[in-house]
Design a protein around this motif. Structure first.
Motif, PDB file in Angstrom:
ATOM      1  N   CYS A 163       0.654  -1.214   0.063  1.00  0.00           N
ATOM      2  CA  CYS A 163      -0.018   0.063  -0.047  1.00  0.00           C
ATOM      3  C   CYS A 163       0.915   1.330  -0.015  1.00  0.00           C
ATOM      4  CB  CYS A 163      -0.974  -0.016   1.194  1.00  0.00           C
ATOM      5  SG  CYS A 163      -2.336  -1.312   1.132  1.00  0.00           S
ATOM      6  N   ASN A 180     -11.287  -2.258  -1.925  1.00  0.00           N
ATOM      7  CA  ASN A 180     -10.624  -2.882  -0.762  1.00  0.00           C
ATOM      8  C   ASN A 180     -11.504  -3.410   0.014  1.00  0.00           C
ATOM      9  OD1 ASN A 180     -10.834  -1.275   2.036  1.00  0.00           O
ATOM     10  ND2 ASN A 180     -10.356   0.440   0.646  1.00  0.00           N
ATOM     11  N   PRO A 181     -11.122  -4.484   0.810  1.00  0.00           N
ATOM     12  CA  PRO A 181     -12.028  -5.159   1.809  1.00  0.00           C
ATOM     13  C   PRO A 181     -12.664  -4.385   2.904  1.00  0.00           C
ATOM     14  CG  PRO A 181      -9.925  -6.419   1.560  1.00  0.00           C
ATOM     15  CD  PRO A 181      -9.621  -4.976   0.916  1.00  0.00           C
ATOM     16  N   PHE A 182     -12.109  -3.382   3.324  1.00  0.00           N
ATOM     17  CA  PHE A 182     -12.701  -2.763   4.226  1.00  0.00           C
ATOM     18  C   PHE A 182     -13.785  -1.528   3.847  1.00  0.00           C
ATOM     19  CE2 PHE A 182      -8.868  -2.739   7.206  1.00  0.00           C
ATOM     20  CZ  PHE A 182      -9.063  -4.334   7.672  1.00  0.00           C
ATOM     21  N   GLN A 213       1.254  -2.633   5.748  1.00  0.00           N
ATOM     22  CA  GLN A 213      -0.192  -2.371   5.570  1.00  0.00           C
ATOM     23  C   GLN A 213      -0.402  -3.338   4.360  1.00  0.00           C
ATOM     24  OE1 GLN A 213      -1.301   1.666   4.753  1.00  0.00           O
ATOM     25  NE2 GLN A 213      -3.276   1.301   5.255  1.00  0.00           N
ATOM     26  N   HIS A 214      -1.455  -3.941   4.674  1.00  0.00           N
ATOM     27  CA  HIS A 214      -1.992  -5.077   3.731  1.00  0.00           C
ATOM     28  C   HIS A 214      -3.304  -4.706   3.035  1.00  0.00           C
ATOM     29  CE1 HIS A 214       1.410  -7.354   4.200  1.00  0.00           C
ATOM     30  NE2 HIS A 214       1.188  -7.544   5.528  1.00  0.00           N
ATOM     31  N   VAL A 215      -4.084  -3.908   3.726  1.00  0.00           N
ATOM     32  CA  VAL A 215      -5.566  -3.322   3.385  1.00  0.00           C
ATOM     33  C   VAL A 215      -5.321  -1.925   3.412  1.00  0.00           C
ATOM     34  CG1 VAL A 215      -8.006  -3.212   3.464  1.00  0.00           C
ATOM     35  CG2 VAL A 215      -6.715  -5.191   4.235  1.00  0.00           C
ATOM     36  N   CYS A 216      -5.301  -1.156   2.022  1.00  0.00           N
ATOM     37  CA  CYS A 216      -5.060   0.276   1.866  1.00  0.00           C
ATOM     38  C   CYS A 216      -6.279   0.947   2.426  1.00  0.00           C
ATOM     39  CB  CYS A 216      -4.709   0.533   0.464  1.00  0.00           C
ATOM     40  SG  CYS A 216      -3.356  -0.771  -0.103  1.00  0.00           S
ATOM     41  N   HIS A 217      -6.608   0.907   3.590  1.00  0.00           N
ATOM     42  CA  HIS A 217      -7.624   1.736   4.201  1.00  0.00           C
ATOM     43  C   HIS A 217      -7.088   1.731   5.570  1.00  0.00           C
ATOM     44  CE1 HIS A 217     -11.928   3.145   4.828  1.00  0.00           C
ATOM     45  NE2 HIS A 217     -11.629   3.205   6.027  1.00  0.00           N
TER      46      HIS A 217
END
Length: 161
Positions: A17, A27-29, A114-118
C-alpha cells in the motif's frame, strides 16, 4: 536525510500500500463499510466501526476502522484519530472483561506492513495465542457478540451511550 552508507546497504521492501497510490474503493474494508462483504461487528459509532479480523492469533483481536475513505493516518482528521482511539480503548476494556486480558497493543501501519489500503487500528489483547489456522465465521461472531455485550454492560454501568 539518508546517510549514503545506509542507503547503499539497505533496500526497502516493496510496499503493498504505497502512500502515493489512490484510494481503492474495492478494498475489503470499503466493501464491509458498504455492506457488500460480511464482518463480525463489535461496535459502531458515527465515524468508526470495530470488527473481528479474519486473521487473528490472539482471541479478542479487533480492528477499528474509520467509515470515511482514508488510506493512512496522515489522511485522518484530528477528530477521527481521537474517535478511533476512544473506540480502541473501549474495545480493550471489553477484552479485559471477556478474555481476562491484562494489557493490549495498538498497531497501526502506514504503507509499511499495511495489507489493506484503508487506515485501521489493530487492538490486540495479551491473551494466549490461539492455534494457527483459519478461523471460522462462527468463532469470529462469537467473539464479536461477547465483546459487544461487555461494551454494552460497561456503558450501562457508567451511564454512557
Amino acid at each position: 536525510m539518508i546517510l549514503p552508507l545506509i542507503a547503499v546497504t539497505l533496500q526497502a521492501a516493496p510496499l503493498v500500500c504505497p502512500p502515493q497510490r489512490p484510494y481503492d474503493p474495492a478494498n475489503p474494508f470499503a466493501r464491509i463499510l458498504r455492506g457488500e462483504a460480511p464482518a463480525s461487528r463489535i461496535a459502531e459509532t458515527a465515524d468508526m466501526i470495530a470488527i473481528v479480523p479474519i486473521d487473528w492469533t490472539h482471541p479478542g483481536h479487533a480492528l477499528v476502522i474509520p467509515r470515511r475513505a482514508v488510506r493512512t493516518l496522515d489522511d485522518m482528521t484530528a477528530e477521527e484519530m481521537v474517535h478511533a482511539l476512544e473506540l480502541a480503548r473501549r474495545v480493550a476494556a471489553a477484552q479485559r472483561l471477556v478474555f481476562g486480558a491484562t494489557g493490549y497493543s495498538i498497531q497501526q501501519n502506514n504503507g509499511r506492513a499495511q495489507h489493506v489500503c484503508h487506515v485501521h487500528f489493530h487492538v490486540i489483547p495479551n491473551t494466549p495465542a490461539a492455534p494457527a489456522g483459519a478461523k471460522t465465521k462462527e468463532q469470529m461472531d462469537t467473539i464479536a457478540t461477547a465483546l459487544r455485550g461487555a461494551m454494552a454492560a460497561a456503558a450501562q454501568a457508567s451511564g454512557t451511550p
